[in-house]
Scaffold this motif. Structure first.
Motif, PDB file in Angstrom:
ATOM      1  N   LEU A  57       0.829  -1.210   0.000  1.00  0.00           N
ATOM      2  CA  LEU A  57       0.000   0.000   0.000  1.00  0.00           C
ATOM      3  C   LEU A  57       0.858   1.252   0.000  1.00  0.00           C
ATOM      4  O   LEU A  57       0.550   2.226  -0.692  1.00  0.00           O
ATOM      5  CB  LEU A  57      -0.924  -0.016   1.217  1.00  0.00           C
ATOM      6  N   ILE A  58       1.928   1.241   0.777  1.00  0.00           N
ATOM      7  CA  ILE A  58       2.828   2.400   0.804  1.00  0.00           C
ATOM      8  C   ILE A  58       3.452   2.633  -0.573  1.00  0.00           C
ATOM      9  O   ILE A  58       3.657   3.775  -0.996  1.00  0.00           O
ATOM     10  CB  ILE A  58       3.921   2.206   1.868  1.00  0.00           C
ATOM     11  N   GLY A  59       3.731   1.558  -1.294  1.00  0.00           N
ATOM     12  CA  GLY A  59       4.344   1.693  -2.614  1.00  0.00           C
ATOM     13  C   GLY A  59       3.375   2.013  -3.724  1.00  0.00           C
ATOM     14  O   GLY A  59       3.785   2.243  -4.860  1.00  0.00           O
ATOM     15  N   THR A  60       2.060   2.036  -3.422  1.00  0.00           N
ATOM     16  CA  THR A  60       1.032   2.276  -4.433  1.00  0.00           C
ATOM     17  C   THR A  60       0.652   3.747  -4.480  1.00  0.00           C
ATOM     18  O   THR A  60       0.475   4.379  -3.439  1.00  0.00           O
ATOM     19  CB  THR A  60      -0.222   1.435  -4.130  1.00  0.00           C
ATOM     20  N   GLY A  61       0.525   4.302  -5.670  1.00  0.00           N
ATOM     21  CA  GLY A  61       0.124   5.695  -5.805  1.00  0.00           C
ATOM     22  C   GLY A  61       0.582   6.278  -7.124  1.00  0.00           C
ATOM     23  O   GLY A  61       1.046   5.565  -8.023  1.00  0.00           O
ATOM     24  N   ASP A  62       0.460   7.584  -7.258  1.00  0.00           N
ATOM     25  CA  ASP A  62       0.876   8.254  -8.487  1.00  0.00           C
ATOM     26  C   ASP A  62       2.375   8.121  -8.721  1.00  0.00           C
ATOM     27  O   ASP A  62       2.838   8.164  -9.865  1.00  0.00           O
ATOM     28  CB  ASP A  62       0.491   9.739  -8.434  1.00  0.00           C
ATOM     29  N   PHE A  63       3.130   7.983  -7.626  1.00  0.00           N
ATOM     30  CA  PHE A  63       4.574   7.758  -7.727  1.00  0.00           C
ATOM     31  C   PHE A  63       4.868   6.388  -7.127  1.00  0.00           C
ATOM     32  O   PHE A  63       5.097   6.252  -5.928  1.00  0.00           O
ATOM     33  CB  PHE A  63       5.349   8.851  -6.992  1.00  0.00           C
ATOM     34  N   PRO A  64       4.812   5.309  -7.938  1.00  0.00           N
ATOM     35  CA  PRO A  64       4.981   3.965  -7.383  1.00  0.00           C
ATOM     36  C   PRO A  64       6.401   3.728  -6.864  1.00  0.00           C
ATOM     37  O   PRO A  64       7.382   4.227  -7.435  1.00  0.00           O
ATOM     38  CB  PRO A  64       4.654   3.045  -8.565  1.00  0.00           C
ATOM     39  N   ILE A  65       6.483   2.971  -5.795  1.00  0.00           N
ATOM     40  CA  ILE A  65       7.763   2.612  -5.178  1.00  0.00           C
ATOM     41  C   ILE A  65       7.766   1.104  -4.977  1.00  0.00           C
ATOM     42  O   ILE A  65       6.777   0.534  -4.511  1.00  0.00           O
ATOM     43  CB  ILE A  65       7.957   3.333  -3.828  1.00  0.00           C
ATOM     44  N   ASN A  86       7.408   8.507   4.458  1.00  0.00           N
ATOM     45  CA  ASN A  86       7.249   8.840   5.880  1.00  0.00           C
ATOM     46  C   ASN A  86       6.231   9.937   6.144  1.00  0.00           C
ATOM     47  O   ASN A  86       5.574   9.929   7.195  1.00  0.00           O
ATOM     48  CB  ASN A  86       8.604   9.247   6.473  1.00  0.00           C
ATOM     49  N   GLU A  87       6.078  10.863   5.219  1.00  0.00           N
ATOM     50  CA  GLU A  87       5.194  11.990   5.469  1.00  0.00           C
ATOM     51  C   GLU A  87       3.828  11.855   4.797  1.00  0.00           C
ATOM     52  O   GLU A  87       2.830  12.326   5.338  1.00  0.00           O
ATOM     53  CB  GLU A  87       5.864  13.299   4.996  1.00  0.00           C
ATOM     54  N   LEU A  88       3.779  11.218   3.634  1.00  0.00           N
ATOM     55  CA  LEU A  88       2.524  11.172   2.888  1.00  0.00           C
ATOM     56  C   LEU A  88       1.774   9.849   3.042  1.00  0.00           C
ATOM     57  O   LEU A  88       0.554   9.845   3.216  1.00  0.00           O
ATOM     58  CB  LEU A  88       2.793  11.430   1.400  1.00  0.00           C
ATOM     59  N   ARG A  89       2.478   8.722   2.968  1.00  0.00           N
ATOM     60  CA  ARG A  89       1.793   7.434   2.891  1.00  0.00           C
ATOM     61  C   ARG A  89       1.824   6.625   4.186  1.00  0.00           C
ATOM     62  O   ARG A  89       0.864   5.896   4.466  1.00  0.00           O
ATOM     63  CB  ARG A  89       2.393   6.602   1.753  1.00  0.00           C
ATOM     64  N   LEU A  90       2.889   6.704   4.948  1.00  0.00           N
ATOM     65  CA  LEU A  90       2.975   5.914   6.182  1.00  0.00           C
ATOM     66  C   LEU A  90       1.869   6.274   7.176  1.00  0.00           C
ATOM     67  O   LEU A  90       1.263   5.363   7.775  1.00  0.00           O
ATOM     68  CB  LEU A  90       4.352   6.081   6.824  1.00  0.00           C
ATOM     69  N   THR A 104     -19.049   8.033   3.928  1.00  0.00           N
ATOM     70  CA  THR A 104     -18.629   6.885   3.126  1.00  0.00           C
ATOM     71  C   THR A 104     -17.568   6.065   3.847  1.00  0.00           C
ATOM     72  O   THR A 104     -17.528   4.841   3.730  1.00  0.00           O
ATOM     73  CB  THR A 104     -18.093   7.355   1.765  1.00  0.00           C
ATOM     74  N   GLY A 105     -16.711   6.728   4.612  1.00  0.00           N
ATOM     75  CA  GLY A 105     -15.604   6.053   5.268  1.00  0.00           C
ATOM     76  C   GLY A 105     -14.396   6.030   4.366  1.00  0.00           C
ATOM     77  O   GLY A 105     -14.366   5.304   3.367  1.00  0.00           O
ATOM     78  N   SER A 106     -13.396   6.842   4.666  1.00  0.00           N
ATOM     79  CA  SER A 106     -12.253   6.972   3.776  1.00  0.00           C
ATOM     80  C   SER A 106     -10.981   7.200   4.585  1.00  0.00           C
ATOM     81  O   SER A 106     -11.012   7.757   5.677  1.00  0.00           O
ATOM     82  CB  SER A 106     -12.467   8.142   2.805  1.00  0.00           C
ATOM     83  N   LEU A 107      -9.856   6.758   4.007  1.00  0.00           N
ATOM     84  CA  LEU A 107      -8.541   6.992   4.606  1.00  0.00           C
ATOM     85  C   LEU A 107      -7.779   8.090   3.870  1.00  0.00           C
ATOM     86  O   LEU A 107      -6.634   8.367   4.213  1.00  0.00           O
ATOM     87  CB  LEU A 107      -7.718   5.694   4.576  1.00  0.00           C
ATOM     88  N   SER A 108      -8.415   8.701   2.899  1.00  0.00           N
ATOM     89  CA  SER A 108      -7.756   9.749   2.120  1.00  0.00           C
ATOM     90  C   SER A 108      -7.426  10.952   2.998  1.00  0.00           C
ATOM     91  O   SER A 108      -8.250  11.418   3.781  1.00  0.00           O
ATOM     92  CB  SER A 108      -8.657  10.188   0.969  1.00  0.00           C
ATOM     93  N   GLY A 109      -6.204  11.454   2.854  1.00  0.00           N
ATOM     94  CA  GLY A 109      -5.797  12.654   3.571  1.00  0.00           C
ATOM     95  C   GLY A 109      -5.454  12.445   5.036  1.00  0.00           C
ATOM     96  O   GLY A 109      -5.216  13.415   5.755  1.00  0.00           O
ATOM     97  N   ARG A 110      -5.412  11.209   5.507  1.00  0.00           N
ATOM     98  CA  ARG A 110      -5.093  10.975   6.911  1.00  0.00           C
ATOM     99  C   ARG A 110      -3.616  11.208   7.160  1.00  0.00           C
ATOM    100  O   ARG A 110      -2.763  10.850   6.338  1.00  0.00           O
ATOM    101  CB  ARG A 110      -5.469   9.542   7.315  1.00  0.00           C
ATOM    102  N   ASP A 111      -3.293  11.854   8.281  1.00  0.00           N
ATOM    103  CA  ASP A 111      -1.905  12.183   8.591  1.00  0.00           C
ATOM    104  C   ASP A 111      -1.598  11.821  10.037  1.00  0.00           C
ATOM    105  O   ASP A 111      -2.364  11.127  10.712  1.00  0.00           O
ATOM    106  CB  ASP A 111      -1.629  13.664   8.302  1.00  0.00           C
ATOM    107  N   TRP A 112      -0.459  12.314  10.525  1.00  0.00           N
ATOM    108  CA  TRP A 112      -0.021  11.958  11.872  1.00  0.00           C
ATOM    109  C   TRP A 112      -0.969  12.469  12.952  1.00  0.00           C
ATOM    110  O   TRP A 112      -0.983  11.933  14.070  1.00  0.00           O
ATOM    111  CB  TRP A 112       1.391  12.495  12.117  1.00  0.00           C
ATOM    112  N   ALA A 113      -1.778  13.478  12.645  1.00  0.00           N
ATOM    113  CA  ALA A 113      -2.725  13.996  13.643  1.00  0.00           C
ATOM    114  C   ALA A 113      -3.775  12.951  14.007  1.00  0.00           C
ATOM    115  O   ALA A 113      -4.312  12.975  15.117  1.00  0.00           O
ATOM    116  CB  ALA A 113      -3.416  15.259  13.113  1.00  0.00           C
TER     117      ALA A 113
END
Length: 345
Positions: A39-47, A69-73, A195-204
């Motif tokens: 999941l961490i490696g999935t996105g517009d910039f694949p890793i 560390n800042e966007l996906r973790l 709907t229930g979403s994880l989009s935009g979730r951060d360290w807060a």
């Protein structure tokens, strides 16, 4: 195949070890970790998975470290914590009610948290933090109301489920009314949250959930023995020294807190609390509440669902709540048919 084994501790105590359940827990943890890396490696910039692991260990390049560390973790950690909280909360509700349908989705806790969030959005145009607080308060108030209404010389499982279904119907109507009186902007914002979403979730969102789980998970697991004895009935449990109502109230409060906090962090993600304990029980083939396997199953389920939604529909195109709702709804229908054929409903 023998799945139970007695292990003697250095102090001379004999501890029963369920080898199959322990194996299931380890495999679920491995699956959750593997899905998290993907999941961490999935996105517009694949890793690649190897670069993700290398970055998590502190050996990635600056660009990868920022993305991981800042966007996906944080999003993945929220998914793991929300899934674990829902899985454990669902196992507690089902064990206390003695009913496989006794989950937060059926009892109305999700609708209560939604009512609290919609109140903050529609009536007060609240910020993200205020919406989170509203959802938490709504879930807690709903849980307390269900417990008090179901109380009659103790809490009976089917009475708890029936009161919860009634509360769910009322709160669904309240939520519908709040949506009808809101303006178009608040209505759109409300529907996205519902709907229930994880989009935009951060360290807060990570730290409050982590702190709550750090306190509640050991507390719940410490009372697992009393919960298992309660399955034999209140009279037998009291005779064995279990303070039934005290343990039941403590575990109910813990389940409500876990469910309300998870809903506040990610919205009402459907059916994870219902399916995770049932799937864990079928894998372990062990009686009892299966608290730790349910926790691990919930975490693995939600991470896999989020990964699947991103792989199939693109990043943030399909909220994870839609995926869990479709899969969980199909599982609920299957469970109802199975219970009806067995003559239990």
């Amino acid at each position: 195949m023998k799945t139970n084994r007695a292990v003697r501790t250095p102090g001379g105590l004999s501890v029963r070890l369920d080898v199959r359940a322990l194996t299931v827990v380890l495999l679920l943890l491995l699956a959750a970790f593997a899905a998290s890396v993907l999941l961490i490696g999935t996105g517009d910039f694949p890793i690649s998975a190897g670069d993700v692991v290398k970055t998590l260990l502190g050996n990635g390049d600056p660009g990868q470290e920022f993305i991981v560390n800042e966007l996906r973790l944080p999003r993945v950690l929220v998914a793991l914590l929300v899934g674990a909280s829902l899985g454990l909360g669902g196992a507690l509700f089902q064990a206390v009610s003695g009913n496989p349908l006794g989950s937060p989705d059926i009892l109305g806790l999700g609708q209560g948290a939604t009512a609290g969030a919609l109140t903050m959005i529609v009536l007060f145009s609240g910020s993200a933090n205020q919406v989170t607080i509203g959802a938490l308060v709504g879930g807690l108030v709903t849980g307390l109301a269900i417990y008090l209404l179901a109380w009659k010389q103790g809490v009976h499982g089917y009475r708890l489920v029936l009161v919860g279904i009634g509360m769910s119907a009322i709160l669904t109507a309240v939520n519908g009314y709040l949506l009808t009186v809101s303006d178009i902007v608040d209505a759109a914002r409300s529907v996205v949250w519902m709907t229930g979403s994880l989009s935009g979730r951060d360290w807060a969102q990570v730290w409050p959930l982590l702190a709550l789980c750090t306190v509640l998970v050991p507390l719940v697991l410490a009372n697992a023995r009393g919960l298992r004895m309660m399955e034999m009935g209140d009279d037998v449990s009291n005779a064995l020294g279990v303070r039934v109502e005290r343990v039941r109230a403590l575990l109910m409060i813990s389940a409500v807190l876990l469910t309300a906090a998870a809903t506040a962090a990610a919205g009402p993600v459907s059916f994870v609390a219902l399916t995770a304990p049932q799937l864990a029980r079928r894998l372990t083939r062990s009686p009892g509440p299966n608290l730790l396997p349910s926790l691990c199953m919930g975490a693995a389920l939600l991470v896999v669902a989020d990964w699947a939604s991103q792989r199939l529909f693109g990043a943030d195109q399909m909220p994870v709540g839609v995926v869990t709702g479709v899969v969980g709804g199909a599982y609920l229908l299957w469970l109802l048919v199975t219970e009806r054929r067995a003559g239990r409903i």
